[in-house]
Write an enzyme that holds these catalytic residues in place. Structure first.
Site, short mmCIF file in Angstrom:
data_model
loop_
_atom_site.label_atom_id
_atom_site.label_comp_id
_atom_site.label_asym_id
_atom_site.label_seq_id
_atom_site.Cartn_x
_atom_site.Cartn_y
_atom_site.Cartn_z
N TYR A 139 -12.25 -12.02 9.59
CA TYR A 139 -11.43 -13.21 9.72
C TYR A 139 -12.12 -14.38 10.42
O TYR A 139 -11.67 -15.51 10.31
CB TYR A 139 -10.14 -12.87 10.49
CG TYR A 139 -9.05 -12.32 9.60
CD1 TYR A 139 -9.16 -11.05 9.05
CD2 TYR A 139 -7.91 -13.07 9.31
CE1 TYR A 139 -8.17 -10.54 8.24
CE2 TYR A 139 -6.92 -12.56 8.50
CZ TYR A 139 -7.05 -11.31 7.96
OH TYR A 139 -6.06 -10.81 7.15
N LYS A 190 -13.23 2.86 8.90
CA LYS A 190 -13.90 3.30 7.68
C LYS A 190 -15.34 3.62 8.04
O LYS A 190 -16.29 3.13 7.40
CB LYS A 190 -13.76 2.19 6.61
CG LYS A 190 -14.08 2.61 5.20
CD LYS A 190 -13.16 3.64 4.59
CE LYS A 190 -13.74 4.10 3.26
NZ LYS A 190 -13.21 5.39 2.79
N ASP A 223 -8.16 4.72 4.34
CA ASP A 223 -7.59 5.09 3.03
C ASP A 223 -6.67 6.31 3.18
O ASP A 223 -5.59 6.37 2.60
CB ASP A 223 -8.71 5.34 1.99
CG ASP A 223 -9.84 6.24 2.48
OD1 ASP A 223 -9.90 6.53 3.70
OD2 ASP A 223 -10.66 6.64 1.64
N ASP A 247 -3.97 -5.93 8.67
CA ASP A 247 -3.24 -6.83 7.77
C ASP A 247 -2.65 -6.03 6.60
O ASP A 247 -1.47 -6.14 6.28
CB ASP A 247 -4.19 -7.91 7.26
CG ASP A 247 -3.51 -8.87 6.30
OD1 ASP A 247 -2.36 -9.27 6.58
OD2 ASP A 247 -4.13 -9.21 5.27
N ASP A 251 1.46 -4.67 5.84
CA ASP A 251 2.27 -4.95 4.64
C ASP A 251 2.83 -3.66 4.05
O ASP A 251 3.97 -3.61 3.58
CB ASP A 251 1.45 -5.70 3.58
CG ASP A 251 1.66 -7.21 3.64
OD1 ASP A 251 1.84 -7.72 4.77
OD2 ASP A 251 1.67 -7.87 2.58
C1 IPM Z 1 -0.51 -12.20 8.00
C2 IPM Z 1 -1.03 -13.08 6.89
C3 IPM Z 1 -2.27 -13.83 7.36
C4 IPM Z 1 -3.32 -12.80 7.74
C5 IPM Z 1 -2.81 -14.87 6.34
C6 IPM Z 1 -1.78 -15.92 6.02
C7 IPM Z 1 -4.10 -15.52 6.81
O1 IPM Z 1 -1.29 -12.32 5.75
O2 IPM Z 1 -0.11 -12.72 9.05
O3 IPM Z 1 -0.48 -10.98 7.84
O4 IPM Z 1 -4.07 -12.32 6.87
O5 IPM Z 1 -3.38 -12.47 8.92
MN MN Z 2 -0.69 -10.23 5.94
#
Ligand code: IPM
Ligand code: MN
Length: 351
Positions: A139, A190, A223, A247, A251
């Site tokens: 990042y 990893k 993984d 990240d 999700d």
């Molecule tokens: C999150 C988002 C951000 C990230 C993006 C918008 C840069 O996906 O907050 O999870 O990758 O951290």
């Molecule tokens: Mn994200």
């Protein structure tokens, strides 16, 4: 921390303003009940501002936030009129990096069977927190491009892992585990493919973990973690991992809660101004329809109240959100019909 708590509100773009408006109502109700004095300042950052004068985060604003605020409530950034990916990065990632918000805490809790996408899984099986490193990894955009646009192009994004950076996020995860019933900490990397950087994670995990003899340690390659999160999420309590894996895993965690709109997050530097935001983005296709799910933003307010040392107010907000489900007020995201405002009304009244 100040006696009056100073909060900056950045509603941002897309559904950001809609969900943030409901979160602010809930924050005000919880503050009134617990006699917290808050001073809110709404900042005009986002697409309109950028399209007006081309600026994202005006210089001086970071220093002002760092020195005069206790917390930031953030909505979402991203607008279809602005194609440049640097736009959102310059606001959100700049806040994370420049305020040194090294902990990205993303709790994953399934509140109701109707939110759970897994068969043979009780909502109570899904209850863990992700400690995502928030200031390093790929990042930080160390890298470059050679011979761009040619057949000989070379594009490099380095994965930055520092001893200090790894140690402080791993320690934060162990501290959390130690104060939450000595639950197990799982570290995901990893190292089998990235032996240099991720060996650092392994060594730090062992060394820091030795300071917490009561806390069980587990290592999984990322993984394998993804696989087990779907097959048997109940085994996880605290997961610590790097910025990029965190990240992705968060999700996946959001999906286990019912969707990205359900998921809150805290970008923390203990003792300093910290930023609270739903995990979702600006979702321009949903904006203005009144159906965006404000739960992730409202639960981010609970995380903020904990940071502001008002744990009972935080508990009240979480309890009020939990009451939505027995009342059959389900967000559209999980197949219900409750509008953004109806969810905000109910939670505000229940706090
Ligand atoms: C999150 C988002 C951000 C990230 C993006 C918008 C840069 O996906 O907050 O999870 O990758 O951290
Ligand atoms: Mn994200």
């Amino acid at each position: 921390m100040h006696v009056v708590k100073h909060i900056a509100v950045i509603p941002g773009d897309g559904v950001g303003p809609e969900v943030t408006a409901q979160a602010v109502r809930v924050l005000a109700a919880a503050a009134a009940k617990h006699h917290l004095s808050l001073e809110l300042e709404t900042l005009d950052l986002g697409a309109e501002h950028y399209l007006r004068d081309g600026t994202t985060l005006p210089s001086g604003e970071l220093r002002r936030l760092r020195t005069t605020k206790d917390a930031i409530l953030f909505g979402a950034i991203g607008d279809p009129r602005i194609a440049d990916p640097r736009y959102a990065k310059e606001i959100l990632l700049a806040l994370r990096f420049e305020l040194d918000l090294y902990i990205n805490l993303r709790p994953v809790k399934c509140l109701d069977a109707r939110c759970c996408p897994l068969k043979r899984c009780e909502p109570s099986d899904i209850d863990f927190v992700v400690f995502r490193e928030n200031t390093e990894g790929p990042y930080v955009s160390v890298g470059g491009v050679l011979r761009r646009g040619t057949a000989d192009e070379v594009s490099i994004n380095e994965d930055i892992n520092t001893r200090k950076g790894v140690e402080r996020i791993v320690r934060a995860a162990f501290d959390y585990a130690a104060t939450h019933g000595n639950c197990k900490v799982t570290m995901a990397d990893k190292a089998n493919a990235m032996p240099h950087a991720h060996d650092l994670w392994q060594r730090v995990f062992r060394e820091v973990g030795a300071d917490y003899p009561g806390v069980a340690r587990q290592h999984l390659f990322v993984d394998t973690l993804a696989l087990h999160l779907v097959k048997d999420p109940a085994q996880f309590k605290v997961i610590v991992t790097n910025n990029l894996f965190g990240d992705i895993i968060s999700d996946l965690g959001a999906a286990l809660q019912g969707g990205v709109g359900m998921a809150p997050s805290a970008n923390l530097h203990p003792g300093q101004v910290s930023l609270f935001e739903p995990v979702h983005g600006s979702a321009p296709d949903l904006a203005g329809k009144g159906i965006a799910n404000p739960i992730g933003s409202i639960l981010s307010v609970a995380l903020m109240l904990r940071h502001l040392e008002a744990p009972q107010a935080a508990d009240d907000v979480e309890a009020a959100v939990a009451r939505l489900f027995p009342a059959n007020l389900l967000p559209v995201e999980v197949g219900g019909t409750a509008t953004t405002a109806a969810i905000g009304d109910f939670v505000t009244a229940c706090v």
